[in-house]
Design a protein around this motif. Structure first.
Motif, mmCIF file in Angstrom:
data_model
loop_
_atom_site.group_PDB
_atom_site.id
_atom_site.type_symbol
_atom_site.label_atom_id
_atom_site.label_comp_id
_atom_site.label_asym_id
_atom_site.label_seq_id
_atom_site.Cartn_x
_atom_site.Cartn_y
_atom_site.Cartn_z
ATOM 1 N N UNK A 56 0.829 -1.203 0.000
ATOM 2 C CA UNK A 56 0.000 0.000 0.000
ATOM 3 C C UNK A 56 0.863 1.252 0.000
ATOM 4 N N UNK A 57 1.944 1.222 0.813
ATOM 5 C CA UNK A 57 2.867 2.365 0.847
ATOM 6 C C UNK A 57 3.538 2.561 -0.507
ATOM 7 N N UNK A 58 3.965 1.423 -1.137
ATOM 8 C CA UNK A 58 4.588 1.510 -2.464
ATOM 9 C C UNK A 58 3.604 2.057 -3.492
ATOM 10 N N UNK A 59 2.348 1.606 -3.385
ATOM 11 C CA UNK A 59 1.320 2.099 -4.319
ATOM 12 C C UNK A 59 1.089 3.597 -4.134
ATOM 13 N N UNK A 60 1.091 4.041 -2.879
ATOM 14 C CA UNK A 60 0.922 5.484 -2.631
ATOM 15 C C UNK A 60 2.098 6.264 -3.201
ATOM 16 N N UNK A 61 3.329 5.715 -2.993
ATOM 17 C CA UNK A 61 4.516 6.390 -3.547
ATOM 18 C C UNK A 61 4.461 6.387 -5.063
ATOM 19 N N UNK A 62 4.051 5.256 -5.660
ATOM 20 C CA UNK A 62 3.938 5.185 -7.124
ATOM 21 C C UNK A 62 2.882 6.153 -7.627
ATOM 22 N N UNK A 63 1.799 6.275 -6.855
ATOM 23 C CA UNK A 63 0.747 7.224 -7.241
ATOM 24 C C UNK A 63 1.274 8.653 -7.201
ATOM 25 N N UNK A 64 2.082 8.951 -6.173
ATOM 26 C CA UNK A 64 2.674 10.293 -6.095
ATOM 27 C C UNK A 64 3.631 10.513 -7.260
ATOM 28 N N UNK A 65 4.450 9.464 -7.573
ATOM 29 C CA UNK A 65 5.348 9.570 -8.726
ATOM 30 C C UNK A 65 4.566 9.745 -10.016
ATOM 31 N N UNK A 66 3.452 9.007 -10.138
ATOM 32 C CA UNK A 66 2.623 9.110 -11.334
ATOM 33 C C UNK A 66 2.057 10.521 -11.466
ATOM 34 N N UNK A 67 1.619 11.094 -10.336
ATOM 35 C CA UNK A 67 1.114 12.472 -10.381
ATOM 36 C C UNK A 67 2.207 13.438 -10.812
ATOM 37 N N UNK A 68 3.430 13.216 -10.288
ATOM 38 C CA UNK A 68 4.550 14.077 -10.678
ATOM 39 C C UNK A 68 4.866 13.907 -12.152
ATOM 40 N N UNK A 69 4.825 12.643 -12.645
ATOM 41 C CA UNK A 69 5.075 12.399 -14.066
ATOM 42 C C UNK A 69 3.996 13.029 -14.934
ATOM 43 N N UNK A 70 2.751 12.935 -14.483
ATOM 44 C CA UNK A 70 1.653 13.564 -15.231
ATOM 45 C C UNK A 70 1.854 15.076 -15.303
ATOM 46 N N UNK A 71 2.272 15.662 -14.182
ATOM 47 C CA UNK A 71 2.521 17.106 -14.176
ATOM 48 C C UNK A 71 3.680 17.461 -15.106
ATOM 49 N N UNK A 72 4.746 16.629 -15.066
ATOM 50 C CA UNK A 72 5.887 16.869 -15.958
ATOM 51 C C UNK A 72 5.465 16.744 -17.418
ATOM 52 N N UNK A 73 4.648 15.725 -17.704
ATOM 53 C CA UNK A 73 4.162 15.548 -19.072
ATOM 54 C C UNK A 73 3.320 16.734 -19.504
ATOM 55 N N UNK A 74 2.470 17.203 -18.611
ATOM 56 C CA UNK A 74 1.644 18.372 -18.921
ATOM 57 C C UNK A 74 2.515 19.601 -19.184
ATOM 58 N N UNK A 75 3.555 19.768 -18.343
ATOM 59 C CA UNK A 75 4.471 20.893 -18.540
ATOM 60 C C UNK A 75 5.204 20.776 -19.872
ATOM 61 N N UNK A 76 5.637 19.546 -20.205
ATOM 62 C CA UNK A 76 6.346 19.339 -21.473
ATOM 63 C C UNK A 76 5.422 19.609 -22.663
ATOM 64 N N UNK A 77 4.155 19.175 -22.549
ATOM 65 C CA UNK A 77 3.203 19.430 -23.638
ATOM 66 C C UNK A 77 3.008 20.928 -23.824
ATOM 67 N N UNK A 78 2.902 21.654 -22.704
ATOM 68 C CA UNK A 78 2.733 23.100 -22.782
ATOM 69 C C UNK A 78 3.965 23.748 -23.409
#
Length: 202
Positions: A56-78
């Protein structure tokens, strides 16, 4: 009444027999699981709970990483969209400059062609005049004396030389005029690049 008494006696006897039968029975052994097995099962369950908590902790960390990656992807698209818009603007500007340069080059080409034609005409005239002067000199050496013709021919030759020089100067001016916008644009681009480098270093 005797029936009731008889019935009471029978009930009492039955109860006595039941009591006697119960006294003769031993207490049954507890039918539960082995305490060692229970402890082992508890240990396994605790280990599984720890594993699940870690997952569960790993999933939460992965979810946080995924959110960061999504934000990075959004920034790169912009940033990519902004870069594409800037490239489109640069291409449009370059196309406008290229069109202007094509027009200017065509005008310069026409001017150069005219100057070249004038220069060729003047050179031919100068050659003709030199030939004429040579004929006049030869005639004078042969004793035919026409000094005013010689003076006229020499003045015409000087004028032709001046005109030739003027055409050559005009041709040089045309070349310089063609180079001037290119030099200015190169200087502007160099200044712009220097400003962008200073801005990126800041």
């Amino acid at each position: 009444m005797s029936d009731i008494t008889e019935l009471e006696r029978r009930i009492t006897a039955a109860l006595d027999r039941i009591g006697t039968g119960l006294d003769g029975l031993e207490a049954p052994a507890p039918a539960g699981p082995d305490p060692a097995e229970m402890q082992n099962s508890l240990d396994i369950a605790a280990a599984r709970v720890e594993e699940l908590e870690k997952e569960l902790s790993d999933l939460k960390a992965a979810s946080a990483d995924m959110d960061a990656l999504k934000q990075s992807l959004s920034d790169e698209k912009l940033a990519n969209a902004q870069l594409e818009e800037r490239m489109k603007s640069v291409r449009d500007t370059a196309d406008r400059h290229a069109s202007a340069m094509d027009i200017q080059a065509l005008e310069q080409q026409k001017a150069t062609a005219k100057l070249d034609s004038d220069l060729q005409r003047l050179r031919r005239a100068a050659e003709d005049l030199r030939a004429s002067n040579l004929s006049l000199r030869n005639a004078m050496q042969d004793g035919l004396s026409e000094p005013h013709l010689i003076n006229k021919a020499m003045l015409a030759e000087l004028e032709t030389l001046r005109a030739t020089r003027a055409v050559e100067m005009a041709q040089a001016d045309a070349v310089l005029a063609a180079l001037d916008p290119l030099v200015k644009r190169a200087a502007q681009e160099a200044a712009k690049s220097a400003d962008e480098e200073e801005g990126s270093d800041a």
